[in-house]
Write an enzyme that holds these catalytic residues in place. Structure first.
Site: not given
Ligand code: NAD
Length: 292
Positions: A56, A100, A123
């Site tokens: 990412k 994460q 997200d």
């Protein structure tokens, strides 16, 4: 006679096109004095998470998005983690925040996700964004399902009135996937591990999205001839290669189009994360300028 082989839906190519658009929009923002910024919080030492985070961060750099990677120790307290998130919520040069998952067991992931400012929740997991999706309001959508929608749109797959079946009902893939398909006019069935006679459901599908986390569970005899099949699953096999939830070999002899693993949904997820970051940045910068 050999049976026809389905068209392969190339997620790598489409992801590249999306990333090129993101890079252009990032350059425009940077030229106006506001470089987009994404903060990634990595807690502990889960090897797979470290790989995802590295990918990412690299993708951000390539697109001209500033990335801030914070590695936090496995034994960080929930209070300290929440404090880190709050500092990033307040930082004007951070437009996206990603924590994460999974988090260590002593930390409640829901509490942490709800602590992210909804406008920076790239997200799309915050309840405010989940609620916006549920009610058809603007908001940040989860990256994997929106990547699938981008693939279907790029392939010009008709969704209005189509029978869509989603296998998997998780908060991050299955449920938002079903809502997006429904918003596009499909008639949607969501299957889970308790579903009786899965094949009876999958064989009705014009569009079948598989996100169950079970290697090669969908075979050709479970698919309606001509269906479009999208494989979200990712598994590392004993020989080191990757496979999905779909048995590509048999399904590609029945379906009209199919996304491969690797090279399908995976690259799209990262591309949509970058797209969410750009959209979040543009919104926040517009808002900032209005109130300057
Ligand atoms: P999860 O374990 O949270 O959810 C799996 C869902 O599938 C559950 O709702 C479960 O009830 C259902 N399920 C399990 N077995 C089933 C069966 N036999 N029949 C019907 N339903 C069944 O998983 P998740 O986080 O949603 O991820 C699913 C898969 O997608 C995993 O392989 C994961 O690695 C992959 N994934 C890929 C990406 C990507 O970028 N390509 C992103 C997220 C997840």
């Amino acid at each position: 006679m050999t049976q026809p082989i389905a068209r392969r839906i190339d997620g790598i190519r489409l992801a590249q096109a999306i990333r090129a658009e993101v890079a252009q929009r990032a350059a425009t923002l940077t030229a106006s004095g506001h470089q987009p910024g994404l903060a990634v919080l990595l807690v502990g030492n889960v090897a797979a998470s470290a790989v995802y985070v590295r990918n990412k961060v690299k993708a951000c750099e390539e697109a001209g998005i500033r990335s801030i990677l914070e590695r936090l120790p496995e034994d960080i307290t929930q209070a300290d983690l929440l404090q880190r998130v709050e500092a990033l919520n307040q930082a004007p040069d951070v437009h996206g925040i990603l924590v994460q998952l999974p988090l260590p067991p002593h930390i409640d992931a829901h509490t942490v996700i709800e602590s992210i400012a909804a406008a920076k929740d790239v997200d799309g997991f915050h309840v405010a964004n989940a609620g916006a999706l549920m009610t058809g309001r603007p908001g940040l959508r989860p990256c994997t399902p929106s990547g699938v929608m981008a693939m279907l749109e790029h392939e010009t797959i008709p969704l209005r009135g189509a029978e869509a079946v989603v296998i998997g009902a998780s908060n991050i893939v299955g449920k938002p996937m079903a809502l997006l398909l429904q918003a596009a006019g499909a008639t949607v069935t969501i299957c889970n591990s308790k579903t009786r006679d899965l094949s009876a459901q999958t064989r009705r599908a014009d569009v079948l999205v598989v996100a169950a986390g079970k290697p090669k569970m969908i075979h050709g005899d479970m698919v309606k001839p001509g269906a479009v099949v999208i494989d979200v699953g990712i598994h590392r096999q004993t020989d080191g290669t990757l496979c999905g939830d779909v048995d590509y070999e048999s399904v590609s002899r029945v379906a009209s189009a199919i996304s491969p693993v690797p090279g399908g949904v995976g690259p799209m997820t990262i591309a949509m994360l970058l797209m969410n970051t750009i959209e979040a940045s543009e919104q926040q910068i517009k808002h900032e300028n209005r109130h300057a």
